[in-house]
Write a protein that holds these residues in place. Structure first.
Motif, short mmCIF file in Angstrom:
data_model
loop_
_atom_site.label_atom_id
_atom_site.label_comp_id
_atom_site.label_asym_id
_atom_site.label_seq_id
_atom_site.Cartn_x
_atom_site.Cartn_y
_atom_site.Cartn_z
N TYR A 78 0.87 -1.18 0.00
CA TYR A 78 0.00 0.00 0.00
C TYR A 78 0.90 1.23 0.00
O TYR A 78 1.96 1.23 0.63
CB TYR A 78 -0.88 0.01 1.25
CG TYR A 78 -1.30 1.40 1.67
CD1 TYR A 78 -2.36 2.04 1.05
CD2 TYR A 78 -0.58 2.09 2.65
CE1 TYR A 78 -2.73 3.34 1.40
CE2 TYR A 78 -0.93 3.38 3.01
CZ TYR A 78 -2.00 4.00 2.39
OH TYR A 78 -2.35 5.28 2.73
N GLU A 79 0.52 2.27 -0.73
CA GLU A 79 1.25 3.53 -0.67
C GLU A 79 0.29 4.71 -0.78
O GLU A 79 -0.80 4.58 -1.33
CB GLU A 79 2.33 3.62 -1.75
CG GLU A 79 1.84 3.53 -3.16
CD GLU A 79 2.00 2.15 -3.75
OE1 GLU A 79 1.31 1.89 -4.75
OE2 GLU A 79 2.77 1.35 -3.25
N GLY A 100 -3.24 3.98 -2.75
CA GLY A 100 -3.19 2.96 -3.79
C GLY A 100 -2.44 1.72 -3.38
O GLY A 100 -1.93 1.60 -2.27
N GLY A 101 -2.37 0.80 -4.31
CA GLY A 101 -1.65 -0.44 -4.10
C GLY A 101 -0.87 -0.80 -5.34
O GLY A 101 -1.21 -0.37 -6.45
N SER A 102 0.19 -1.58 -5.15
CA SER A 102 1.00 -1.99 -6.29
C SER A 102 1.64 -3.34 -6.02
O SER A 102 1.73 -3.79 -4.87
CB SER A 102 2.08 -0.94 -6.62
OG SER A 102 2.97 -0.81 -5.54
N ALA A 103 2.07 -3.98 -7.09
CA ALA A 103 2.81 -5.23 -7.01
C ALA A 103 4.01 -5.10 -7.93
O ALA A 103 3.89 -4.63 -9.06
CB ALA A 103 1.92 -6.41 -7.44
N SER A 126 -4.24 3.47 -8.19
CA SER A 126 -4.40 4.46 -7.13
C SER A 126 -5.70 5.24 -7.30
O SER A 126 -6.17 5.42 -8.42
CB SER A 126 -3.24 5.46 -7.14
OG SER A 126 -2.05 4.86 -6.75
N TYR A 127 -6.21 5.71 -6.17
CA TYR A 127 -7.35 6.61 -6.18
C TYR A 127 -6.87 7.96 -5.67
O TYR A 127 -6.31 8.06 -4.58
CB TYR A 127 -8.48 6.08 -5.30
CG TYR A 127 -9.68 6.99 -5.27
CD1 TYR A 127 -10.52 7.09 -6.38
CD2 TYR A 127 -9.96 7.77 -4.15
CE1 TYR A 127 -11.63 7.94 -6.36
CE2 TYR A 127 -11.05 8.62 -4.13
CZ TYR A 127 -11.89 8.69 -5.24
OH TYR A 127 -12.97 9.54 -5.22
#
Length: 197
Positions: A78-79, A100-103, A126-127
């Protein structure tokens, strides 16, 4: 269609991370570093035309890193970030609050573990929530991203720390209706601190 593909890619990478976690837990007891959990804190700003409208602000995150091998890592996390908007048309400065989130898939030299430089790439979503005045000029929006990361991790026993920079290529950004702000990415630099298992 693009959004569905990105979401599917993130879900698949998270599933791989889950498999990697299970595999790491089955390894010999006492071996640290197969799974790392760390917090991130730093600063970030938009680049290009978008950077002309925004100010540098705080960035933060929480990340799970699975290390199936010494040279390959898989991260999910999460960031967030907060950047003020400088717009002469507005009396007060609104702000962009991103969650947002990332992989990511990371690669590093296989012979370095105590000090591990790395590069990585992945997918993110991301929002961006517009806070404050400016509803006519700026609107909350969902953005697809391609994060590109580079940094170094310092690992010792149960602790991990590091430095990293991440540039996010924005595949879509519709939070501004300003014609001249139609391109740019998101760049942040952060410190990391966490635990190894």
């Amino acid at each position: 269609m693009l959004s569905k593909g990105i979401i599917a890619g993130v879900a698949a990478t998270m599933a791989l991370a889950g498999v990697g976690t299970a595999s790491a837990q089955e390894r010999k007891e006492g071996k640290r570093g197969d799974v790392n959990v760390f917090l991130r804190g730093g600063v970030g700003d938009y680049t290009g035309d978008l950077g002309d409208l925004t100010s540098t602000g705080p960035a933060w995150g929480l990340t799970l890193n699975v290390q199936p091998t010494t040279f390959l890592g898989i991260e999910v996390g999460y960031e967030g970030s907060r950047n003020s908007i400088s717009d002469a048309r507005l009396l007060e400065e609104p702000a962009l609050l991103r969650q947002g989130g990332s992989a990511l898939v990371k690669v590093s030299p296989p012979f370095l573990t105590a000090i591990r430089p790395f590069v990585g790439a992945g997918l993110g979503l991301s929002y961006v929530d517009v806070r404050g005045q400016g509803a006519d000029l700026y609107a909350s929006d969902t953005m697809e991203e391609v994060p590109l990361a580079a940094g170094v991790e310092f690992n010792s026993g149960a602790l991990t720390a590091g430095l990293r920079a991440t540039y996010r290529v924005l595949l879509s950004e519709d939070f501004t209706s300003t014609p001249e702000a139609d391109s740019g990415g998101l760049l942040d630099a952060s410190l990391t601190l966490g635990a190894r298992f």
